[in-house]
Design a protein around this motif. Structure first.
Motif, mmCIF file in Angstrom:
data_model
loop_
_atom_site.group_PDB
_atom_site.id
_atom_site.type_symbol
_atom_site.label_atom_id
_atom_site.label_comp_id
_atom_site.label_asym_id
_atom_site.label_seq_id
_atom_site.Cartn_x
_atom_site.Cartn_y
_atom_site.Cartn_z
ATOM 1 N N TYR A 62 16.666 38.539 4.625
ATOM 2 C CA TYR A 62 16.929 37.193 5.160
ATOM 3 C C TYR A 62 17.073 37.245 6.679
ATOM 4 C CZ TYR A 62 17.965 33.392 1.754
ATOM 5 O OH TYR A 62 17.896 32.349 0.861
ATOM 6 N N GLN A 63 17.685 38.324 7.183
ATOM 7 C CA GLN A 63 17.896 38.428 8.632
ATOM 8 C C GLN A 63 16.578 38.595 9.381
ATOM 9 O OE1 GLN A 63 21.043 41.247 9.797
ATOM 10 N NE2 GLN A 63 21.928 40.971 7.768
ATOM 11 N N MET A 64 15.640 39.369 8.794
ATOM 12 C CA MET A 64 14.408 39.673 9.534
ATOM 13 C C MET A 64 13.249 38.728 9.210
ATOM 14 S SD MET A 64 11.746 41.284 7.633
ATOM 15 C CE MET A 64 11.009 42.620 8.553
ATOM 16 N N ALA A 65 13.246 38.131 8.018
ATOM 17 C CA ALA A 65 12.141 37.247 7.621
ATOM 18 C C ALA A 65 12.565 35.805 7.827
ATOM 19 C CB ALA A 65 11.765 37.508 6.160
ATOM 20 N N LYS A 66 12.009 35.192 8.870
ATOM 21 C CA LYS A 66 12.603 33.952 9.395
ATOM 22 C C LYS A 66 12.214 32.675 8.655
ATOM 23 C CE LYS A 66 12.765 36.178 13.861
ATOM 24 N NZ LYS A 66 12.087 36.204 15.146
ATOM 25 N N LEU A 67 11.409 32.813 7.622
ATOM 26 C CA LEU A 67 11.120 31.638 6.803
ATOM 27 C C LEU A 67 12.377 31.237 6.013
ATOM 28 C CD1 LEU A 67 8.642 29.877 6.442
ATOM 29 C CD2 LEU A 67 7.987 31.265 4.469
ATOM 30 N N HIS A 68 13.264 32.215 5.807
ATOM 31 C CA HIS A 68 14.529 31.946 5.114
ATOM 32 C C HIS A 68 15.507 31.231 6.044
ATOM 33 C CE1 HIS A 68 12.828 35.534 3.136
ATOM 34 N NE2 HIS A 68 13.355 35.047 2.037
ATOM 35 N N PRO A 69 16.450 30.500 5.472
ATOM 36 C CA PRO A 69 17.532 29.972 6.312
ATOM 37 C C PRO A 69 18.365 31.136 6.861
ATOM 38 C CG PRO A 69 17.569 29.008 4.080
ATOM 39 C CD PRO A 69 16.605 30.151 4.046
ATOM 40 N N GLU A 70 19.221 30.867 7.839
ATOM 41 C CA GLU A 70 20.123 31.912 8.347
ATOM 42 C C GLU A 70 20.990 32.427 7.194
ATOM 43 O OE1 GLU A 70 20.206 33.397 11.152
ATOM 44 O OE2 GLU A 70 19.147 32.069 12.554
ATOM 45 N N PRO A 71 21.169 33.768 7.075
ATOM 46 C CA PRO A 71 21.939 34.288 5.944
ATOM 47 C C PRO A 71 23.448 34.096 6.060
ATOM 48 C CG PRO A 71 21.194 36.092 7.349
ATOM 49 C CD PRO A 71 20.580 34.840 7.891
ATOM 50 N N GLY A 72 23.947 33.915 7.306
ATOM 51 C CA GLY A 72 25.400 33.882 7.496
ATOM 52 C C GLY A 72 25.966 35.293 7.386
#
Length: 295
Positions: free
Chosen positions: A143-153
């Motif tokens: 999630y941190q490196m693949a930016k299609l995801h929302p921010e992981p928190g």
């Protein structure tokens, strides 16, 4: 012009109760009407469960262990991600349309969202499952490196989302259980990441038997070597380093991070572990599928 704000870090959108990328939800009719071919091989996984690993093994099998042929293109072009549709960026459905048979098709969809043409055509499918704690950790870094995801928190925030299924492709628990049940009625080979780590050669032989293919032992050994974590990590056609940095930032966390079993021990606090285990028991008690959290 920087398109990043338009495409990346947007909230997930539900399709039939399953959170997916906004662009997939917008183009869902394309995914739903995807036309499978009878000789397609579907590679189905929950994210971060060994998808790229098994994809590389299968491409090597399809090319009789010829590693050079398997460097013809990046893994995400050799095995298109069917439902990934991002305007101006990627369209798995369109990529697969022009691909010659036999196709290797990748999906992260839970069983109930899979296009019906796969069932109608009785396609062979390989499902790979990995233990939940390792998936949660790997998914957090992804999630941190693949930016299609929302921010992981924070890790704690992400773990809460993972446990309640509020991550891309929904609940891990429902995903692994759904595919496990489906294998009773369809041609699904259900593999475990931990088994692949423990004895990769044995699992390659399982794949060959399932595909009704015979390869000489020296070719199997070649496949074993070229699909090992260390070799794949250095192989640009397998390690995703060819993906645009705007989409995947390997300096944040490499796509191929550790490839081990039991890494969750380095991430979970005792309190998180205890809470997770209690919740896990409740969610998994009705299923006969069993996992090992380390080997």
């Amino acid at each position: 012009m920087d398109k990043q704000p338009d495409i990346f870090r947007r909230p997930l959108v539900d399709v039939q109760g399953i959170p997916v990328f906004w662009s997939m939800a917008e183009e869902w009719s394309q995914v739903e009407s995807f036309e499978a071919r009878p000789d397609d091989l579907l590679i189905a996984t929950y994210p971060k469960s060994g998808t790229t690993w098994v994809s590389e093994i299968l491409d090597l099998i399809y090319n009789s262990g010829d590693a050079e042929k398997c460097k013809r293109d990046a893994i995400y072009n050799r095995v298109p991600f069917m439902e990934l549709i991002v305007p101006g960026f990627s369209n798995g459905v369109e990529e697969l349309k022009v691909m010659p048979s036999p196709r290797l098709v990748k999906t992260h969809l839970p069983v109930q969202l899979l296009p019906s043409s796969f069932w109608k055509n009785n396609c062979k499918m390989v499902y790979v499952a990995r233990n939940a704690k390792d998936v949660a950790v790997s998914y957090y870094y992804f999630y941190q490196m693949a930016k299609l995801h929302p921010e992981p928190g924070t890790w704690q925030e992400f773990l809460d989302k993972f446990m309640t299924g509020r991550v891309a492709f929904g609940s891990w628990y429902d995903h692994v259980k759904g595919w496990w049940e489906k294998k009773k009625d369809y041609r699904i080979l259900y593999l475990f990441y931990e088994d692949m780590k423990e004895d990769p050669k044995r699992e390659i032989h399982k794949l060959l038997k399932f595909l009704e293919r015979d390869l000489p032992e020296e070719v199997v050994n070649k496949i074993l070597y070229h699909s090992s974590f260390d070799v794949m990590k250095k192989n640009p056609s397998a390690n995703y380093t060819t993906a645009p940095k705007s989409d995947m930032d390997h300096s944040v966390s490499p796509f191929m991070r550790k490839g081990i079993s039991g890494d969750w021990k380095n991430q979970f606090t005792v309190a998180q572990y205890e809470r997770f285990e209690e919740d896990y028991e409740k969610k998994m008690k009705s299923s006969t599928v069993k996992f090992r959290s380390e080997i």
